[in-house]
Write a protein that holds these residues in place. Sequence first.
Motif, PDB file in Angstrom:
ATOM      1  N   GLY A  72       0.790  -1.231   0.000  1.00 50.34           N
ATOM      2  CA  GLY A  72       0.000   0.000   0.000  1.00 50.34           C
ATOM      3  C   GLY A  72       0.824   1.283   0.000  1.00 50.34           C
ATOM      4  N   TRP A 124      -6.645   2.662 -12.159  1.00 54.58           N
ATOM      5  CA  TRP A 124      -7.349   1.504 -11.573  1.00 54.58           C
ATOM      6  C   TRP A 124      -8.668   1.174 -12.254  1.00 54.58           C
ATOM      7  CZ3 TRP A 124      -4.159  -1.308  -9.083  1.00 54.58           C
ATOM      8  CH2 TRP A 124      -3.066  -0.712  -8.437  1.00 54.58           C
ATOM      9  N   ARG A 131      -4.427  -8.470  -0.065  1.00 49.79           N
ATOM     10  CA  ARG A 131      -3.604  -7.458   0.590  1.00 49.79           C
ATOM     11  C   ARG A 131      -2.407  -8.159   1.217  1.00 49.79           C
ATOM     12  NH1 ARG A 131      -8.524  -7.439   2.212  1.00 49.79           N
ATOM     13  NH2 ARG A 131      -8.679  -5.283   1.519  1.00 49.79           N
ATOM     14  N   TYR A 173       0.562 -11.814  -5.790  1.00 45.34           N
ATOM     15  CA  TYR A 173      -0.213 -10.569  -5.862  1.00 45.34           C
ATOM     16  C   TYR A 173       0.707  -9.414  -6.261  1.00 45.34           C
ATOM     17  CZ  TYR A 173      -3.517  -6.988  -4.156  1.00 45.34           C
ATOM     18  OH  TYR A 173      -4.384  -5.933  -4.047  1.00 45.34           O
ATOM     19  N   LYS A 197     -10.168   1.501  -4.914  1.00 43.78           N
ATOM     20  CA  LYS A 197     -10.004   1.071  -6.311  1.00 43.78           C
ATOM     21  C   LYS A 197     -11.200   0.227  -6.727  1.00 43.78           C
ATOM     22  CE  LYS A 197      -5.097   0.455  -5.230  1.00 43.78           C
ATOM     23  NZ  LYS A 197      -4.107  -0.588  -4.861  1.00 43.78           N
TER      24      LYS A 197
HETATM   25  C1  LIG Z   1      -3.784  -0.969  -3.620  1.00 41.37           C
HETATM   26  C2  LIG Z   1      -2.771  -2.001  -3.358  1.00 41.37           C
HETATM   27  C3  LIG Z   1      -2.374  -2.263  -2.040  1.00 41.37           C
HETATM   28  C4  LIG Z   1      -2.965  -1.553  -0.844  1.00 41.37           C
HETATM   29  O1  LIG Z   1      -4.020  -2.324  -0.352  1.00 41.37           O
HETATM   30  P1  LIG Z   1      -4.713  -2.123   1.051  1.00 41.37           P
HETATM   31  O2  LIG Z   1      -5.010  -3.484   1.523  1.00 41.37           O
HETATM   32  O3  LIG Z   1      -5.951  -1.345   0.821  1.00 41.37           O
HETATM   33  O4  LIG Z   1      -3.773  -1.396   1.932  1.00 41.37           O
HETATM   34  C5  LIG Z   1      -1.401  -3.235  -1.844  1.00 41.37           C
HETATM   35  N1  LIG Z   1      -0.857  -3.907  -2.872  1.00 41.37           N
HETATM   36  C6  LIG Z   1      -1.224  -3.681  -4.145  1.00 41.37           C
HETATM   37  C7  LIG Z   1      -0.580  -4.454  -5.237  1.00 41.37           C
HETATM   38  C8  LIG Z   1      -2.194  -2.723  -4.434  1.00 41.37           C
HETATM   39  O5  LIG Z   1      -2.543  -2.485  -5.694  1.00 41.37           O
END
Ligand SMILES: *Cc1c(COP(=O)(O)O)cnc(C)c1O
Length: 741
Positions: A146, A433, A521, A591, A623
Amino acid sequence: MLSEPFTQAQARPELPYTDLAHLPPGVSLPRRIDRLRELAYNFWWSWNDPAQRLFSALDLELWNAVRHNPVKLLRQVRRKQINAVTHDKRYLEIYDRVMADFDGYINPAATWFSTAHLDFTSAPGSIAYFSTEFGLHESLPIYAGGLGMLSGDHSKGASDLGLPFVGVGFLYEQGYFRQRISEDGWQEALYDRTDLADLPVLLVREPAGKALLIPVEIAGRTVFVRVWKAQVGRIPVYLMDSNLEQNSPADRELTGRLYSSDADVRVSQEIVLGIGGVRLLRALRLEPQVWHMNEGHSAFLVLERLREKVAAGESLESAQASVCASTVFTTHTPVPAGNETFPIWLMDKYFSGYWDALGLDRDRFIDLARLDQSWGPAFSMPILALRNSGHRNAVSELHGEVSRKMWQFLWPDVPAEDVPIGSITNGVHAATWLARRMKSLFTHYLGPNWPEALDDPALWEKVRDIPDEELWEVRRHLKRKMLAFFRDRAREMWMRHVHPVQVLAAGALLDNNALTIGFARRFATYKRAGLLLRDSDRLMRLVHRPGQPVQFVFAGKAHPADEPGKLLIQQLYRNIKRAEWGGRLVFIEDYDASIARFMVQGVDVWLNTPRRPQEASGTSGQKAAINGVLNLSVLDGWWREGYNGENGWAIGEEIDYDNPDQQDAHDAEALYSLLENEVVPLYYDRDRDSGDVPLQWLRKIKESIRSLAPAFSARRMVKEYTELMYAPVVNGNGGRSNNHR
Ligand SMILES: *Cc1c(COP(=O)(O)O)cnc(C)c1O
């Protein structure tokens, strides 16, 4: 050699410059499309769909194989394919239109900044923004989560608004790791060595052509870093990298990876960021008036700026006053343990000598950032930042309250509510996004100027005009697209002879028509990825409701040194592999920004279950919201401000618990009953007369977009930073650093 049109080189050849890297011989581009090279080195392409298409159309398979990296694509694409597009009328039409849009963006007649009457100099680089991570795009893997995505979206927002802005960070050669999950659910970290010539960044050179090198003293030796420029629309982000022959083997690795758990490496990296970063801006002859530290990792920049002023003959007191007045600090950490401290012996090792240059002795130096803990004093990066910045903010209203309480001990004479830490809630860069099909809907029903009016609530009233059937068709399309992508990845795993259970756990059995809930996340324990699985039997009944199936998609990485985080992934993964779920619970590996886009666009519901109040803001739900995905979240971070009773669901109440087990039990109960009684029934409540469309669900989606899109945009966020934090620095008033939202 082709040169870049908007470097400083042509105008002022005595300054450092960048040029476009040579493509390998034989891959030179035909004149008709040779500006593709220029486009490849400006991340502007990544948030403009027709520009993306210019690259993907060259070779779609290669485009996916190179992680959507246009530079790597141009270096590898076959000549035949390049020649083909130069005869393709449709391609050339798009090319001409894209290049005209690009030129219009780079050289605008006016920008918000130029017309906002902020009484602000617009010399390039007036605002310098320091961050350990920049999440610009998956092709430049220099982000972990994040914080990095926020830096990336902040930079893009600054570019859109025309701010005289420059970013400073690292080029991590090995990037953040790529994640594999073993059959037993254990996270494995793979590190790629990147060929730097493949990355969409350009080396910064001295006027004579050699690489610009910045010397930084680290524990008595001199380490050199070179500098790369990532161009983000109108603004540059400068990235430092120590992998040079001049450096010792250990120092060459210094900027290899994000967030080492080795204290020596960490402090050395932060010396490079803070101290090296200031020297880098000096070498570029930029003169920032505002120094913005995004989180405390860059706080050593304060020391370097003090040192400069003292060396120029200023008293330390006067230097401190002027450094403080021109420094902005954004804190992201709501828990004391998350704040970075260095032991005193480590500070001795790296800073003895440095304090003399400030005219300080050791004790007074340590006092600049002293944090007394039960086991003795330590040097605290956030305290160094808080004490030396005149403008401080947290990243949501609740996080502001928590931060004021947490740091009240630094202002002992002031009640917690008056502690001078304000808040500016995070927002996201919509063009990055939003799915292409959602953008088309907005262009059609909100008007073609919606990107410039994005933060105006009045614009979004028109979301109600979008016909339900059309919105539903786009939502179904985005889900199908995401699920097809996951199934393709599962198929690839099967073809690599990965164990069949893992292929099922990767999503082979996902269903295009089932209600799909996403949870993605970082796997930090406070995010409670396991909350949903506290009562497996209850969840099992929900997942297999007759005629109303529900499926869950999980994704996320744990920091490689975070054992509890990795155990969490393992527990979850072992559970997901159970046959009883019927393949309706899945874990998507690795991810990153690309998977994040698929998920925030493609799922129906975005689930977030942090242990309140530990989520400073969160942005992934924002997003999701702009894409028509409904949030189902604890009232923490941004959602506490975003939730209005009609635009999604709140898990639990605003209660401050003393007992985390009790909190988890309550929140799990609230989550199950919301899913059972509200979320699932609403999704499957279809209108037979209008083609099986869930009318009440769509009403909620429209309310979600209407209420959340303007408030949680990077456009709103960067305007607030400009008006509340940057302009007051330049205009010399103290700013309104408290409770200004
Ligand atoms: C937006 C994003 C985050 C932040 O996510 P949160 O769980 O809302 O803090 C983390 N990693 C990636 C790849 C993102 O695109």
